[in-house]
Write a protein that holds these residues in place. Sequence first.
Motif, PDB file in Angstrom:
ATOM      1  N   GLN A  99      -9.150  82.940  84.283  1.00  0.00           N
ATOM      2  CA  GLN A  99     -10.250  82.000  84.461  1.00  0.00           C
ATOM      3  C   GLN A  99      -9.798  80.612  84.030  1.00  0.00           C
ATOM      4  O   GLN A  99      -9.450  80.373  82.882  1.00  0.00           O
ATOM      5  CB  GLN A  99     -11.458  82.448  83.648  1.00  0.00           C
ATOM      6  N   SER A 100      -9.786  79.692  84.970  1.00  0.00           N
ATOM      7  CA  SER A 100      -9.182  78.383  84.723  1.00  0.00           C
ATOM      8  C   SER A 100     -10.201  77.289  84.436  1.00  0.00           C
ATOM      9  O   SER A 100      -9.815  76.144  84.192  1.00  0.00           O
ATOM     10  CB  SER A 100      -8.349  77.973  85.946  1.00  0.00           C
ATOM     11  N   ASP A 101     -11.496  77.613  84.428  1.00  0.00           N
ATOM     12  CA  ASP A 101     -12.522  76.582  84.328  1.00  0.00           C
ATOM     13  C   ASP A 101     -12.474  75.802  83.018  1.00  0.00           C
ATOM     14  O   ASP A 101     -12.639  74.585  83.005  1.00  0.00           O
ATOM     15  CB  ASP A 101     -13.910  77.212  84.472  1.00  0.00           C
ATOM     16  N   THR A 102     -12.297  76.507  81.905  1.00  0.00           N
ATOM     17  CA  THR A 102     -12.438  75.851  80.596  1.00  0.00           C
ATOM     18  C   THR A 102     -11.208  76.060  79.721  1.00  0.00           C
ATOM     19  O   THR A 102     -11.309  76.049  78.501  1.00  0.00           O
ATOM     20  CB  THR A 102     -13.673  76.398  79.860  1.00  0.00           C
ATOM     21  N   ILE A 103     -10.067  76.218  80.315  1.00  0.00           N
ATOM     22  CA  ILE A 103      -8.848  76.448  79.552  1.00  0.00           C
ATOM     23  C   ILE A 103      -7.965  75.204  79.626  1.00  0.00           C
ATOM     24  O   ILE A 103      -7.922  74.519  80.652  1.00  0.00           O
ATOM     25  CB  ILE A 103      -8.098  77.690  80.093  1.00  0.00           C
ATOM     26  N   THR A 104      -7.300  74.890  78.531  1.00  0.00           N
ATOM     27  CA  THR A 104      -6.388  73.748  78.549  1.00  0.00           C
ATOM     28  C   THR A 104      -5.088  74.138  79.243  1.00  0.00           C
ATOM     29  O   THR A 104      -4.730  75.322  79.323  1.00  0.00           O
ATOM     30  CB  THR A 104      -6.069  73.279  77.121  1.00  0.00           C
ATOM     31  N   TRP A 105      -4.379  73.141  79.704  1.00  0.00           N
ATOM     32  CA  TRP A 105      -3.069  73.390  80.320  1.00  0.00           C
ATOM     33  C   TRP A 105      -2.132  74.041  79.300  1.00  0.00           C
ATOM     34  O   TRP A 105      -1.361  74.937  79.620  1.00  0.00           O
ATOM     35  CB  TRP A 105      -2.487  72.083  80.837  1.00  0.00           C
ATOM     36  N   HIS A 106      -2.220  73.590  78.063  1.00  0.00           N
ATOM     37  CA  HIS A 106      -1.356  74.120  77.012  1.00  0.00           C
ATOM     38  C   HIS A 106      -1.585  75.620  76.830  1.00  0.00           C
ATOM     39  O   HIS A 106      -0.623  76.407  76.787  1.00  0.00           O
ATOM     40  CB  HIS A 106      -1.645  73.379  75.706  1.00  0.00           C
ATOM     41  N   GLU A 107      -2.850  76.022  76.734  1.00  0.00           N
ATOM     42  CA  GLU A 107      -3.126  77.442  76.559  1.00  0.00           C
ATOM     43  C   GLU A 107      -2.762  78.233  77.810  1.00  0.00           C
ATOM     44  O   GLU A 107      -2.219  79.345  77.726  1.00  0.00           O
ATOM     45  CB  GLU A 107      -4.595  77.677  76.213  1.00  0.00           C
ATOM     46  N   ALA A 108      -3.056  77.685  78.978  1.00  0.00           N
ATOM     47  CA  ALA A 108      -2.754  78.398  80.222  1.00  0.00           C
ATOM     48  C   ALA A 108      -1.268  78.685  80.357  1.00  0.00           C
ATOM     49  O   ALA A 108      -0.858  79.804  80.713  1.00  0.00           O
ATOM     50  CB  ALA A 108      -3.256  77.590  81.420  1.00  0.00           C
ATOM     51  N   THR A 109      -0.435  77.704  80.057  1.00  0.00           N
ATOM     52  CA  THR A 109       1.012  77.926  80.181  1.00  0.00           C
ATOM     53  C   THR A 109       1.496  78.947  79.152  1.00  0.00           C
ATOM     54  O   THR A 109       2.385  79.756  79.453  1.00  0.00           O
ATOM     55  CB  THR A 109       1.780  76.598  80.021  1.00  0.00           C
TER      56      THR A 109
END
Length: 360
Positions: A99-109
């Motif tokens: 789920q990409s709506d409320t995640i930071t780029w840092h956490e996603a990577t």
Amino acid sequence: MDKIYREASLKMVLGKMMAQALDACIITDLSVIRWLTGFSGSSARMIVTREKSWLFTDFRYKEQASREVSVAETVISADGFDAELASGRYLFGESVALQSDTITWHEATRLIERLHGRHRVIPVHAFFDEFRMVKHESELMKMRRAAEISESVFEGLLPLITPEATELDIAAEISYQHKKLGAEKDSFDPIVASGPRSAMPHAKPSSLRFQPGELIVIDMGCVYEGYASDQTRTVALGQVSEEARKIYRIVQGAQELGIASAKCGMTGRELDSIVREYIAGHGYPEEFGHGLGHGVGFEVHEEPRISPKGELVLQENMVFTIEPGIYLPGRFGVRIEDTVVLGPQGAEPLQRFSKELMEL
């Protein structure tokens, strides 16, 4: 009732995952996690698979999660969600939606790195909106209660609006009374804007005192058991000019038209257009610059949009605002807002308080 509803919601989510050949979904939005599980803590992540679901949080919420969560296994992690994900203890197939709506780029990577080589990560956006937009009766009960609380607070505010009071005084009273009457919190920072400042749709309350002969826009809402309310009324301190009365009547008529026109099967854009054309026809085509409304639920702003960009078809049991306004910069503004539930016969406002201009 809440557990039955959450189990049904989880089943709908799993159905969508299967239809899109997704083996698992990592949820990072706290409002979605609360909608699915009831967990109201400020730190959580969730994994949903076709066989099992896990909610991850930390020691601070151990007892709280045990009381609130029944549709997922709670994992109390000292090392954080990243470490849990990297451990390999949670088996959830090949394709994983993130789920990409409320995640930071840092956490996603970071999360993608933890999953790399073992899973195919597929970012998803607005994945849960279609389920959250249509409200269950248990949700509507909570939203009605949230609206009742805010209306009670608003009614109690009116005697406090005097030349001795400031915008900040009234905003503080709103927040205090919301909690005193049983709300968790405000659903957004209250807007209290008087005189020329009422022409700013999202003005922050200031230390200015109220002046006789001015309009005052009060936009407020609260959260009750996770669900938000949202309402706006414009009042006057003493008598106002005939021009202000004229603008008020136009906005009042536009708001009533919006409620009367809302029907299942139309789009948010179509409803917005009806009201926008009404205001333009009265000579103010540029003075209504925001959308007519927005969905309300676990968040005070969610789908569907009731605006020129609102492409979604309105359905029974959707909940959204109808809030036209006219704003004359440097002079004054008027906005009137109700939150409505869309039924088979049309829109039912949750707010009951008068929309006649009150001159205090």
